[in-house]
Design a protein around this motif. Structure first.
Motif, PDB file in Angstrom:
ATOM      1  N   PRO A  71       0.807  -1.230   0.000  1.00  0.00           N
ATOM      2  CA  PRO A  71       0.000   0.000   0.000  1.00  0.00           C
ATOM      3  C   PRO A  71       0.834   1.271   0.000  1.00  0.00           C
ATOM      4  CG  PRO A  71      -0.157  -1.136   2.114  1.00  0.00           C
ATOM      5  CD  PRO A  71       0.531  -2.065   1.176  1.00  0.00           C
ATOM      6  N   ARG A  72       2.065   1.205   0.499  1.00  0.00           N
ATOM      7  CA  ARG A  72       2.913   2.398   0.470  1.00  0.00           C
ATOM      8  C   ARG A  72       3.279   2.763  -0.966  1.00  0.00           C
ATOM      9  NH1 ARG A  72       7.372   0.099   4.535  1.00  0.00           N
ATOM     10  NH2 ARG A  72       7.016  -1.615   3.061  1.00  0.00           N
ATOM     11  N   LYS A  73       3.534   1.758  -1.790  1.00  0.00           N
ATOM     12  CA  LYS A  73       3.835   2.010  -3.196  1.00  0.00           C
ATOM     13  C   LYS A  73       2.601   2.521  -3.940  1.00  0.00           C
ATOM     14  CE  LYS A  73       7.545  -1.424  -3.452  1.00  0.00           C
ATOM     15  NZ  LYS A  73       8.058  -2.658  -4.118  1.00  0.00           N
ATOM     16  N   VAL A  74       1.440   1.944  -3.613  1.00  0.00           N
ATOM     17  CA  VAL A  74       0.205   2.373  -4.270  1.00  0.00           C
ATOM     18  C   VAL A  74      -0.123   3.815  -3.921  1.00  0.00           C
ATOM     19  CG1 VAL A  74      -2.275   1.957  -4.443  1.00  0.00           C
ATOM     20  CG2 VAL A  74      -0.679   0.025  -4.385  1.00  0.00           C
ATOM     21  N   ARG A  75      -0.028   4.165  -2.637  1.00  0.00           N
ATOM     22  CA  ARG A  75      -0.312   5.551  -2.220  1.00  0.00           C
ATOM     23  C   ARG A  75       0.652   6.513  -2.883  1.00  0.00           C
ATOM     24  NH1 ARG A  75      -1.155   3.096   2.911  1.00  0.00           N
ATOM     25  NH2 ARG A  75       0.981   3.642   3.535  1.00  0.00           N
ATOM     26  N   LEU A  76       1.918   6.130  -2.935  1.00  0.00           N
ATOM     27  CA  LEU A  76       2.910   6.981  -3.576  1.00  0.00           C
ATOM     28  C   LEU A  76       2.605   7.124  -5.065  1.00  0.00           C
ATOM     29  CD1 LEU A  76       5.563   8.559  -3.309  1.00  0.00           C
ATOM     30  CD2 LEU A  76       6.787   6.404  -3.677  1.00  0.00           C
ATOM     31  N   GLY A  77       2.239   6.022  -5.689  1.00  0.00           N
ATOM     32  CA  GLY A  77       1.903   6.072  -7.106  1.00  0.00           C
ATOM     33  C   GLY A  77       0.713   6.958  -7.383  1.00  0.00           C
ATOM     34  N   GLU A  78      -0.279   6.944  -6.512  1.00  0.00           N
ATOM     35  CA  GLU A  78      -1.433   7.818  -6.699  1.00  0.00           C
ATOM     36  C   GLU A  78      -1.045   9.286  -6.553  1.00  0.00           C
ATOM     37  OE1 GLU A  78      -6.102   8.249  -5.324  1.00  0.00           O
ATOM     38  OE2 GLU A  78      -4.776   6.867  -4.231  1.00  0.00           O
ATOM     39  N   ARG A  79      -0.180   9.567  -5.602  1.00  0.00           N
ATOM     40  CA  ARG A  79       0.312  10.947  -5.469  1.00  0.00           C
ATOM     41  C   ARG A  79       1.019  11.391  -6.743  1.00  0.00           C
ATOM     42  NH1 ARG A  79       3.899  11.339  -0.170  1.00  0.00           N
ATOM     43  NH2 ARG A  79       4.119  13.508  -0.944  1.00  0.00           N
TER      44      ARG A  79
END
Length: 335
Positions: A71-79
């Motif tokens: 989820p840290r990668k996903v949140r970063l990707g969304e940003r």
């Protein structure tokens, strides 16, 4: 062992072929007779319902749930997906053309490039794009990472370079901390692309009404929608639009029987029909403003079929059932 003469062998071969031809013709006649006695499209029975079981032998399979990704990668990707610093002049983000809040694309026939001119193709939705076998209308890119990279460095789309993006993001303490938390290192070309790709892999839209029908919920579709699905198969639409993404898994020539849209390029990757009711305008040149118009033109150009108003209405009704859910809500606010 007795050996046949050349003439005898030839005569025996011809006799064998004659018998095979008779058998083949008889089988074809029997098949035609059976087809003529088969129930009409409106009368043909649907498979028996088994609660909780997939309806068998369908050319389309249900949309899976999004994959489990850090989820840290996903949140970063969304940003990053929403960050204008990814463009060379800080004027646009990925979401400028791929609006996740609506249909994953835009409502324009052609989005505008950095040079102020229209881009050559209608923008494809990013929803479910990772399930396609190639990316883009021309299918130039084989995976999501290649597609992301191409968009970032394209001088007309984002007009940047991965090295420049990494440098800009590294100057932001909060963004730098996000990369270190997700990847154990500061932003660089590799983890920038990976973060965006990780986010895009979560952009699946399961739980359409058609998916629920495939999973055994016989009440999920109306009679008209079911008739539309039968037409979708019997007319031949499903020859190109099948599989989990209802398309997106082969190349096809457009305008087979009659012209369809802009003639170039002549061969395109077949688009997915998932959420198609939300992604007007249609075709690679955006020349079909409504789903009704697109269905009529596709039937004529690709199948040499002049569809009746009733057929078009049923097909459009079925296509509306392909609208899935994203974050608990229908894509585009549709049904």
């Amino acid at each position: 062992m007795h050996r046949l003469s050349g003439f005898a062998r030839t005569r025996s071969f011809r006799e064998l072929m004659r018998r095979c031809s008779v058998i083949t013709i008889s089988a074809l006649l029997l098949g035609c007779l059976q087809s003529s006695q088969a129930p009409s499209l409106a009368q043909s029975p649907l498979p028996l319902h088994v609660p909780g079981a997939l309806i068998p032998e369908e050319p389309i399979t249900p949309m899976p749930a999004p994959p489990a990704i850090d989820p840290r990668k996903v949140r970063l990707g969304e940003r990053l997906f929403n960050d204008a610093r990814l463009s060379g002049d800080n004027s646009r983000s990925c979401s400028s053309c791929h609006d996740i809040g609506t249909n994953g694309a835009s409502s324009k026939r052609h989005d505008i490039g950095l040079d102020g001119a229209e881009l050559p193709f209608n923008t494809l939705t990013v929803f479910n794009s990772v399930l396609n076998f190639r990316f883009g209308w021309e299918g130039k890119y084989r995976n999501v990472e290649a597609d992301v990279t191409a968009s970032l460095v394209n001088p007309r789309i984002m007009g940047s370079s991965l090295a420049d993006i990494a440098e800009r993001l590294d100057r932001d303490a909060g963004m730098r901390a996000g990369f270190i938390a997700a990847y154990g290192r500061r932003p660089d070309p590799g983890n920038i692309v990976d973060a965006i790709a990780s986010f895009e892999r979560t952009l699946l839209t399961p739980d359409s009404r058609f998916d629920r029908w495939l999973a055994g919920d016989r009440a999920a579709l109306s009679d008209e929608e079911l008739n539309g699905y039968k037409l979708f198969k019997s007319l031949g639409c499903v020859s190109c639009h099948q599989g989990v993404n209802v398309g997106g898994n082969l190349f096809q020539r457009h305008g087979i029987f009659h012209p369809l849209a802009s003639p170039d390029p002549a061969i395109l990757r077949v688009p997915s029909l998932r959420n198609v009711a939300t992604t007007a305008p249609y075709f690679h040149d955006g020349s079909a403003p409504t789903l009704d118009d697109a269905v009529r033109k596709m039937g004529f150009a690709q199948l040499n079929a002049t569809l009746t108003d009733q057929q078009v209405q049923a097909l459009v009704a079925y296509l509306h059932s392909l609208t899935g859910q994203y974050r608990g809500a229908p894509v585009g606010g549709g049904s």
